[in-house]
Design an enzyme around this catalytic site. Structure first.
Site, PDB file in Angstrom:
ATOM      1  N   ILE A  38       0.821  -1.217   0.000  1.00  0.00           N
ATOM      2  CA  ILE A  38       0.000   0.000   0.000  1.00  0.00           C
ATOM      3  C   ILE A  38       0.857   1.270   0.000  1.00  0.00           C
ATOM      4  CG2 ILE A  38      -0.229   0.346   2.513  1.00  0.00           C
ATOM      5  CD1 ILE A  38      -3.269   0.675   2.006  1.00  0.00           C
ATOM      6  N   HIS A  94       5.678 -12.399   5.439  1.00  0.00           N
ATOM      7  CA  HIS A  94       5.570 -11.881   4.075  1.00  0.00           C
ATOM      8  C   HIS A  94       6.947 -11.602   3.507  1.00  0.00           C
ATOM      9  CE1 HIS A  94       5.278  -8.484   6.903  1.00  0.00           C
ATOM     10  NE2 HIS A  94       5.920  -7.773   5.998  1.00  0.00           N
ATOM     11  N   GLU A 104       6.470  -4.670  11.030  1.00  0.00           N
ATOM     12  CA  GLU A 104       5.207  -3.936  11.190  1.00  0.00           C
ATOM     13  C   GLU A 104       4.005  -4.890  11.246  1.00  0.00           C
ATOM     14  OE1 GLU A 104       4.704  -0.920   8.097  1.00  0.00           O
ATOM     15  OE2 GLU A 104       2.541  -1.015   8.371  1.00  0.00           O
TER      16      GLU A 104
HETATM   17  P1  5GP Z   1       7.133  -5.089   7.464  1.00  0.00           P
HETATM   18  O1  5GP Z   1       6.160  -5.787   8.396  1.00  0.00           O
HETATM   19  O2  5GP Z   1       7.783  -6.064   6.510  1.00  0.00           O
HETATM   20  O3  5GP Z   1       8.145  -4.273   8.202  1.00  0.00           O
HETATM   21  O4  5GP Z   1       6.311  -4.058   6.565  1.00  0.00           O
HETATM   22  C1  5GP Z   1       4.951  -4.272   6.262  1.00  0.00           C
HETATM   23  C2  5GP Z   1       4.612  -3.722   4.895  1.00  0.00           C
HETATM   24  O5  5GP Z   1       3.231  -3.905   4.687  1.00  0.00           O
HETATM   25  C3  5GP Z   1       4.913  -2.220   4.701  1.00  0.00           C
HETATM   26  O6  5GP Z   1       5.717  -2.042   3.545  1.00  0.00           O
HETATM   27  C4  5GP Z   1       3.511  -1.598   4.555  1.00  0.00           C
HETATM   28  O7  5GP Z   1       3.496  -0.522   3.627  1.00  0.00           O
HETATM   29  C5  5GP Z   1       2.669  -2.767   4.089  1.00  0.00           C
HETATM   30  N1  5GP Z   1       1.287  -2.695   4.546  1.00  0.00           N
HETATM   31  C6  5GP Z   1       0.849  -2.460   5.818  1.00  0.00           C
HETATM   32  N2  5GP Z   1      -0.492  -2.502   5.890  1.00  0.00           N
HETATM   33  C7  5GP Z   1      -0.925  -2.783   4.637  1.00  0.00           C
HETATM   34  C8  5GP Z   1      -2.230  -2.955   4.072  1.00  0.00           C
HETATM   35  O8  5GP Z   1      -3.256  -2.854   4.736  1.00  0.00           O
HETATM   36  N3  5GP Z   1      -2.303  -3.247   2.746  1.00  0.00           N
HETATM   37  C9  5GP Z   1      -1.178  -3.356   1.964  1.00  0.00           C
HETATM   38  N4  5GP Z   1      -1.348  -3.640   0.656  1.00  0.00           N
HETATM   39  N5  5GP Z   1       0.085  -3.201   2.461  1.00  0.00           N
HETATM   40  C10 5GP Z   1       0.200  -2.915   3.782  1.00  0.00           C
END
Ligand code: 5GP
Length: 133
Positions: free
Chosen positions: A29, A93, A88
């Site tokens: 997103i 993922h 996050e």
């Molecule tokens: P990480 O957990 O790998 O540090 O980052 C999580 C990723 O998920 C981030 O790049 C963030 O922009 C993405 N993200 C968080 N919430 C959502 C969502 O509701 N929808 C989408 N498509 N991406 C998300």
């Protein structure tokens, strides 16, 4: 249930780029670059990729490989970079990021602003390439 499980179930909308029985891929997103994709197991919410059982782990990477080939075919880039953070969202993922330079994998950099129409167009292009594989 995590936000990514809700996305995989279609309860929260996403820009889908690929799907199999076990795995789902959709645009981030807040992308680091156009085409930035997240690849998830649909039915395993463990937040640490190295906790996955071997079959799910291998299947996730095999699916990610196909998605990366589709991204490379659809999005102008030198190559597709890979990152696993999970700082996050507590649902395993893999990030697939189209790269022009190594700086495109800097998660602290300013991110490009894309419209929903642009995201939808990119997702459709990647999905079309994925379906050719
Ligand atoms: P990480 O957990 O790998 O540090 O980052 C999580 C990723 O998920 C981030 O790049 C963030 O922009 C993405 N993200 C968080 N919430 C959502 C969502 O509701 N929808 C989408 N498509 N991406 C998300």
């Amino acid at each position: 249930m995590t936000i990514f499980t809700k996305i995989a179930k279609g309860e929260i909308p996403s820009w889908k780029v690929a799907e199999s029985d076990e795995f789902y891929a959709f645009l981030d997103i807040n992308p680091l670059a156009p085409g930035h994709t997240l690849v998830i197991p649909k039915n395993v919410e463990d937040d640490y990729i190295f906790h996955l059982d071997e079959a799910t782990y291998a299947g996730l990477w095999a699916f990610a490989r196909k998605v990366a080939l589709a991204i490379k075919a659809a999005v102008p880039c030198k190559r597709v970079g890979v990152a696993v953070l999970g700082m996050e969202v507590p649902h395993t993922h893999i990030h697939l990021v189209p790269l022009q330079t190594e700086g495109d994998l800097n998660f602290r950099k300013e991110r490009p602003v894309l419209t929903p129409d642009q995201q939808a167009g990119i997702a459709a292009s990647i999905l079309a390439e994925y379906e050719k594989l």
